[in-house]
Design an enzyme around this catalytic site. Structure first.
Site, PDB file in Angstrom:
ATOM      1  N   GLY A 232       0.847  -1.206   0.000  1.00  0.00           N
ATOM      2  CA  GLY A 232       0.000   0.000   0.000  1.00  0.00           C
ATOM      3  C   GLY A 232       0.873   1.242   0.000  1.00  0.00           C
ATOM      4  O   GLY A 232       1.896   1.278   0.673  1.00  0.00           O
TER       5      GLY A 232
ATOM      6  N   ARG B 124     -25.464   9.857  10.889  1.00  0.00           N
ATOM      7  CA  ARG B 124     -24.777   9.940   9.592  1.00  0.00           C
ATOM      8  C   ARG B 124     -23.473   9.160   9.666  1.00  0.00           C
ATOM      9  O   ARG B 124     -22.734   9.286  10.641  1.00  0.00           O
ATOM     10  CB  ARG B 124     -24.455  11.389   9.237  1.00  0.00           C
ATOM     11  CG  ARG B 124     -25.669  12.292   9.176  1.00  0.00           C
ATOM     12  CD  ARG B 124     -26.529  11.937   7.975  1.00  0.00           C
ATOM     13  NE  ARG B 124     -27.899  12.368   8.174  1.00  0.00           N
ATOM     14  CZ  ARG B 124     -28.436  13.418   7.592  1.00  0.00           C
ATOM     15  NH1 ARG B 124     -27.723  14.153   6.780  1.00  0.00           N
ATOM     16  NH2 ARG B 124     -29.689  13.731   7.814  1.00  0.00           N
TER      17      ARG B 124
ATOM     18  N   ASP C 215      -1.088   2.850   8.938  1.00  0.00           N
ATOM     19  CA  ASP C 215      -1.711   2.359  10.178  1.00  0.00           C
ATOM     20  C   ASP C 215      -0.824   2.516  11.415  1.00  0.00           C
ATOM     21  O   ASP C 215      -1.280   2.303  12.524  1.00  0.00           O
ATOM     22  CB  ASP C 215      -2.054   0.867  10.053  1.00  0.00           C
ATOM     23  CG  ASP C 215      -3.128   0.618   9.024  1.00  0.00           C
ATOM     24  OD1 ASP C 215      -3.753   1.606   8.595  1.00  0.00           O
ATOM     25  OD2 ASP C 215      -3.333  -0.545   8.647  1.00  0.00           O
TER      26      ASP C 215
ATOM     27  N   MET D  99      -9.257   3.737   8.951  1.00  0.00           N
ATOM     28  CA  MET D  99      -8.515   2.509   8.651  1.00  0.00           C
ATOM     29  C   MET D  99      -7.869   1.921   9.911  1.00  0.00           C
ATOM     30  O   MET D  99      -7.723   2.614  10.908  1.00  0.00           O
ATOM     31  CB  MET D  99      -7.464   2.787   7.593  1.00  0.00           C
ATOM     32  CG  MET D  99      -8.074   2.922   6.205  1.00  0.00           C
ATOM     33  SD  MET D  99      -6.810   3.168   4.963  1.00  0.00           S
ATOM     34  CE  MET D  99      -7.810   3.140   3.478  1.00  0.00           C
TER      35      MET D  99
ATOM     36  N   GLY E 105      11.244  31.559  15.089  1.00  0.00           N
ATOM     37  CA  GLY E 105      12.089  30.682  15.893  1.00  0.00           C
ATOM     38  C   GLY E 105      12.906  31.433  16.936  1.00  0.00           C
ATOM     39  O   GLY E 105      13.609  30.822  17.720  1.00  0.00           O
TER      40      GLY E 105
ATOM     41  N   GLU F 110      14.700  33.937  11.550  1.00  0.00           N
ATOM     42  CA  GLU F 110      14.525  35.387  11.688  1.00  0.00           C
ATOM     43  C   GLU F 110      15.684  36.108  12.393  1.00  0.00           C
ATOM     44  O   GLU F 110      15.997  37.246  12.062  1.00  0.00           O
ATOM     45  CB  GLU F 110      13.216  35.695  12.431  1.00  0.00           C
ATOM     46  CG  GLU F 110      13.119  35.038  13.806  1.00  0.00           C
ATOM     47  CD  GLU F 110      11.831  35.385  14.551  1.00  0.00           C
ATOM     48  OE1 GLU F 110      11.119  36.301  14.152  1.00  0.00           O
ATOM     49  OE2 GLU F 110      11.550  34.704  15.562  1.00  0.00           O
TER      50      GLU F 110
ATOM     51  N   ASP G 157       4.407  -4.898   6.118  1.00  0.00           N
ATOM     52  CA  ASP G 157       5.005  -6.146   6.610  1.00  0.00           C
ATOM     53  C   ASP G 157       5.052  -7.233   5.544  1.00  0.00           C
ATOM     54  O   ASP G 157       5.987  -8.029   5.508  1.00  0.00           O
ATOM     55  CB  ASP G 157       4.354  -6.615   7.911  1.00  0.00           C
ATOM     56  CG  ASP G 157       2.894  -6.973   7.746  1.00  0.00           C
ATOM     57  OD1 ASP G 157       2.314  -6.581   6.720  1.00  0.00           O
ATOM     58  OD2 ASP G 157       2.342  -7.632   8.647  1.00  0.00           O
TER      59      ASP G 157
HETATM   60  P1  ADP Z   1       2.305  -4.662   2.391  1.00  0.00           P
HETATM   61  O1  ADP Z   1       3.751  -4.617   2.079  1.00  0.00           O
HETATM   62  O2  ADP Z   1       1.697  -3.288   2.382  1.00  0.00           O
HETATM   63  O3  ADP Z   1       2.020  -5.452   3.620  1.00  0.00           O
HETATM   64  P2  ADP Z   1       1.357  -6.888   0.729  1.00  0.00           P
HETATM   65  O4  ADP Z   1       1.168  -7.788   1.890  1.00  0.00           O
HETATM   66  O5  ADP Z   1       0.286  -6.847  -0.281  1.00  0.00           O
HETATM   67  O6  ADP Z   1       1.584  -5.364   1.151  1.00  0.00           O
HETATM   68  O7  ADP Z   1       2.719  -7.296   0.007  1.00  0.00           O
HETATM   69  C1  ADP Z   1       3.184  -6.647  -1.160  1.00  0.00           C
HETATM   70  C2  ADP Z   1       3.906  -7.601  -2.053  1.00  0.00           C
HETATM   71  O8  ADP Z   1       5.017  -8.165  -1.328  1.00  0.00           O
HETATM   72  C3  ADP Z   1       3.100  -8.791  -2.492  1.00  0.00           C
HETATM   73  O9  ADP Z   1       2.308  -8.500  -3.620  1.00  0.00           O
HETATM   74  C4  ADP Z   1       4.176  -9.798  -2.822  1.00  0.00           C
HETATM   75  O10 ADP Z   1       4.745  -9.539  -4.092  1.00  0.00           O
HETATM   76  C5  ADP Z   1       5.232  -9.513  -1.766  1.00  0.00           C
HETATM   77  N1  ADP Z   1       5.066 -10.452  -0.640  1.00  0.00           N
HETATM   78  C6  ADP Z   1       4.263 -10.301   0.442  1.00  0.00           C
HETATM   79  N2  ADP Z   1       4.372 -11.355   1.271  1.00  0.00           N
HETATM   80  C7  ADP Z   1       5.266 -12.194   0.717  1.00  0.00           C
HETATM   81  C8  ADP Z   1       5.815 -13.465   1.081  1.00  0.00           C
HETATM   82  N3  ADP Z   1       5.469 -14.073   2.218  1.00  0.00           N
HETATM   83  N4  ADP Z   1       6.709 -14.029   0.245  1.00  0.00           N
HETATM   84  C9  ADP Z   1       7.087 -13.406  -0.884  1.00  0.00           C
HETATM   85  N5  ADP Z   1       6.595 -12.233  -1.292  1.00  0.00           N
HETATM   86  C10 ADP Z   1       5.705 -11.619  -0.514  1.00  0.00           C
END
Ligand code: ADP
Length: 737
Positions: free
Chosen positions: A16, A284, A157, A199, A568, A623, A110
């Site tokens: 992301g 809302r 996040d 989120m 400052g 300044e 991650d």
């Molecule tokens: P984020 O990095 O935001 O957590 P994703 O989990 O979608 O996003 O991971 C992004 C990309 O990283 C995936 O599309 C894939 O190419 C690679 N990736 C994620 N997890 C693994 C994994 N366990 N082994 C190999 N590649 C991975």
């Protein structure tokens, strides 16, 4: 920078997108180029790595021009299924080897970082297979025995365990609080109930901190589900109480991953149904969605990402034999290396605890301050003080603002008032700072009076720079006696600190001064001792960065250098940090001085850069840098010496730096320190010797300092801390210019 002897670096953004990723990529590319290291941008994350060809592009410093202020990621990001398979990773390895890349800086979440670590672990085997297949020679494989990985965490996040902040989280929080502030005003006008979904699948950071910062009424997060069997009923009863007590609106923030105590998801639509069903009110719903991810990065996301990108390349240069993937993150306000896999495992374990219903453990792993903020939020959001916490020692407390205006002062006063009332104390507000204290302009404050103060800029109590002297001491002592004062909380800048210091010195002359006194740092200048950050400085920094973005955009179709003067006083914090966050070529601050010779060199450097194709220059001047070399002087010098290639405009930003609503982080800081301020006075109630202290945040931890001990930490001639944590960041500006 000396030339470094390592193979090429590849940099990519993956998963992301997050605001600040561009700043990190820019820093990696610029640092590598300055160090004489080849650097490639791998477009669209692992997709580009697997596809190769034009997706992996050699970069120069100029290629990363004009991206610092942009949201998203200029080099693209994508999900890639092929990389999840060994075959995909084999192709990726070949693509890297063909370009002599065996160092990677991966900016992602991650998932991306886990993929990177797997790739590093397999590297030797992958290369062996490539040799066997005849795709690369054995000699080539020997030249690249290791794949070195440094991860920077890009995630709005703020969910990575081990780092204080992830890239993008501060910007997301800004988007959220801007939206909630807007919703609050319409909600109050119509006396409506609003539900806002933010989120956070496994992490309640955005929900909790936006609720805290906006003065919302209720929050639902994954880590701490409501304890009631019927959470909907409990929430409605709570909100109904607020309405009865005079609240004009009800605002519920729901994290997308919120759960009830049995682990069943609480969707924002469920929240709306419950409210409609039980309260019979018009509700809302606003699902903020991708608004949170988009937009320009905040000042913090820019300078943090730059610092981390710079540190990532330095790490690769200095740690040739790294056998473990590392994350470079910010911890306790310092750049820190972490084991990539340990951080990810810990992060994932929190998600697992939440899934298994072990919420206590999940919240424990989030850290002490998360839990403390949650408790503070709960107190502040109440309809009135709860009965059970009232202490037997009722204290008479005063709260005032002092010094120049700092956004966040109202947020801090609100917290002081509510935490004091919650403790069963009397709390009075002093109007107009120390002037009001001498004149006895003091009034009791109520719970509901401060309801909407969390998000308001300015100072409702009023503030000024009056220093106490002569008969002021008598007047103050008389007023303190009149109100039977047991403690004072002063929220302000150097005026607050110096006046408190003076009162402390005169304790023997005036027994009324022998009371607990807490100074809470609030000044946009960030020039106070005992803290890394003062309330208001982050807002001012964002005001400056926003203004410079606009100023830069005004220069179309001309070659121009802007000389921008920022506040400052004698402290260069705003200049240095805004210089970093806006990509200024040069920053002039009082601490480092300014010489004609340096300015001449700087203009020559700029002229050279303009001759190479540069179109826009930026110089930031604090300044009070130098009495003779004023902003007008600097502008005239640049104009004259650069007249062949660029024109010059000066911009003195002035009071816009102090205005506007406080930033999310200023609101959170104000809330945190103000709550601690009241707690401190309560803790001193039984002490014979009353202390005058300052509260601050140092290295991410709460710092308590006796006022008289602060004197030795201050450069008294220029009123600023002798040690400033940010002072060496100029090294990065110098590298990039
Ligand atoms: P984020 O990095 O935001 O957590 P994703 O989990 O979608 O996003 O991971 C992004 C990309 O990283 C995936 O599309 C894939 O190419 C690679 N990736 C994620 N997890 C693994 C994994 N366990 N082994 C190999 N590649 C991975």
């Amino acid at each position: 920078m000396a030339e470094a002897n390592i193979n090429c670096i590849g940099v990519m953004t993956s998963g992301g997108d997050a605001p600040g990723m561009n700043a990190a990529v820019r820093a990696v590319v610029k640092t590598a180029c300055k160090s004489g290291i080849g650097v490639f941008a791998i477009h669209q994350g692992y997709k580009g790595m697997v596809e190769g060809g034009d997706m992996i592009k050699k970069m120069t410093s100029d290629d990363v021009g004009g991206i610092l202020h942009k949201g998203g990621t200029a080099i693209g990001t994508a999900r890639c299924h092929r990389f999840r398979k060994r075959e995909g990773r084999l192709t990726a390895a070949k693509n890297l080897i063909d370009r002599k890349i065996d160092n990677l800086v991966i900016i992602g979440g991650d998932g991306s970082l886990t993929g990177a670590n797997l790739f590093r672990e397999e590297w030797t085997d992958l290369l062996k297979e490539l040799v066997e297949r005849g795709d690369i020679t054995a000699e080539t494989a020997v030249e690249h025995p290791l794949l070195k990985i440094v991860g920077l965490v890009g995630s709005i996040d703020n969910d990575l365990s081990g780092t204080d902040m992830t890239i993008g989280a501060d910007s997301a929080l800004r988007r959220i609080i801007d939206a909630i502030d807007a919703i609050s005003s319409t909600a109050a006008s119509h006396e409506r109930t609003f539900v806002v979904e933010v989120m956070g699948r496994n992490c309640g950071y955005l929900a909790l901190f936006s609720a805290l910062a906006t003065g919302a009424d209720y929050v639902l997060i994954p880590e701490r589900p409501p304890i009631a069997d019927d959470w909907g009923m409990a929430m409605c009863d709570y909100l109904a109480e607020g309405r009865k007590a005079g609240k004009k609106k009800s605002l519920v923030i729901v994290a997308e991953g919120a759960k009830d105590k049995d682990g069943i998801p609480i969707k924002s639509t469920n929240v709306v149904s419950k409210l409609k069903e039980h309260l019979k009110v018009d509700v809302r719903l606003t699902i903020l969605g991708h608004v949170q991810r988009g937009g320009a990065p905040t000042a913090f996301d820019r300078y943090m990402s730059i610092v981390l990108g710079y540190a990532a390349v330095k790490h690769l240069i200095e740690n040739g034999g790294d056998t473990e993937s590392k994350i470079i993150g910010l911890r306790k306000n310092k750049v820190t290396e972490l084991s990539l896999m340990k951080s990810i495992e810990r992060t994932r374990s929190i998600a697992k605890y939440i899934e298994d219903g072990n919420f206590d453990r999940a919240i424990e792993l989030r850290g002490e301050s998360f839990n403390a903020e949650l408790n503070t939020f709960k107190t502040l959001a109440q309809a009135f003080p709860s009965k059970e916490k009232q202490t037997k020692d009722k204290l008479n407390l005063l709260v005032l603002n002092a010094g120049s205006l700092a956004p966040g002062m109202n947020t801090a006063v609100r917290t002081v008032v509510r935490i004091a009332l919650e403790g069963g104390h009397n709390i009075c507000g002093v109007n107009n700072g120390f002037k009001g204290l001498t004149e006895g302009d003091i009034k009791p404050m109520s719970w509901m009076e401060v309801e909407d103060w969390a998000s308001e800029g300015g100072s409702f109590l009023g503030t000024n720079r009056m220093m106490i002297e002569g008969k002021d001491y008598f007047e103050i002592a008389r007023n303190l006696e009149k109100w039977g004062t047991d403690g004072i909380i002063i929220i302000g800048g150097s005026t607050a600190y110096i006046n408190a210091f003076r009162m402390n010195q005169r304790k023997n002359d005036f027994p009324a001064f022998d009371i607990s006194t807490v100074c809470i740092p609030a000044t946009i200048n960030n020039n106070l001792p005992g803290t890394d950050f003062c309330i208001g400085s982050d807002t001012a920094l964002n005001n400056i960065v926003d203004a410079i973005d606009k100023i830069k955009e005004s220069a179309v179709a001309v070659t121009r250098t802007f000389v921008v003067e920022v506040f400052g006083r004698y402290c260069g914090f705003l200049a240095q940090l805004s210089g970093l966050a806006t990509g200024a070529e040069r920053v002039y601050i009082h601490e480092k001085g300014i010489r004609l010779k340096d300015m001449q060199e700087d203009v020559e450097m700029l002229v050279e850069r303009f001759n190479e194709g540069k179109r826009l220059g930026l110089v930031i001047r604090n300044e009070f840098t130098n009495k003779i070399y004023t902003t007008a002087f600097v502008s005239a010098l640049y104009e004259e010496e650069g007249r062949e290639v660029f024109d010059v405009r000066q911009a003195v930003l002035g009071h816009l730096q102090q205005g506007g609503t406080p930033s999310a982080s200023d609101r959170v800081l104000a809330t945190r320190l103000a709550a601690k301020g009241v707690e401190f006075i309560e803790s001193q109630a039984d002490n014979d010797q009353k202390r005058y202290i300052s509260l601050g945040l140092k290295g991410g931890q709460l710092a308590v300092e006796d006022i008289d001990r602060l004197e030795s930490q201050v450069n008294l001639e220029y009123f600023r801390p002798k040690e400033q944590w940010w002072i060496n960041l100029s090294e990065i500006n110098d590298t990039f210019k």
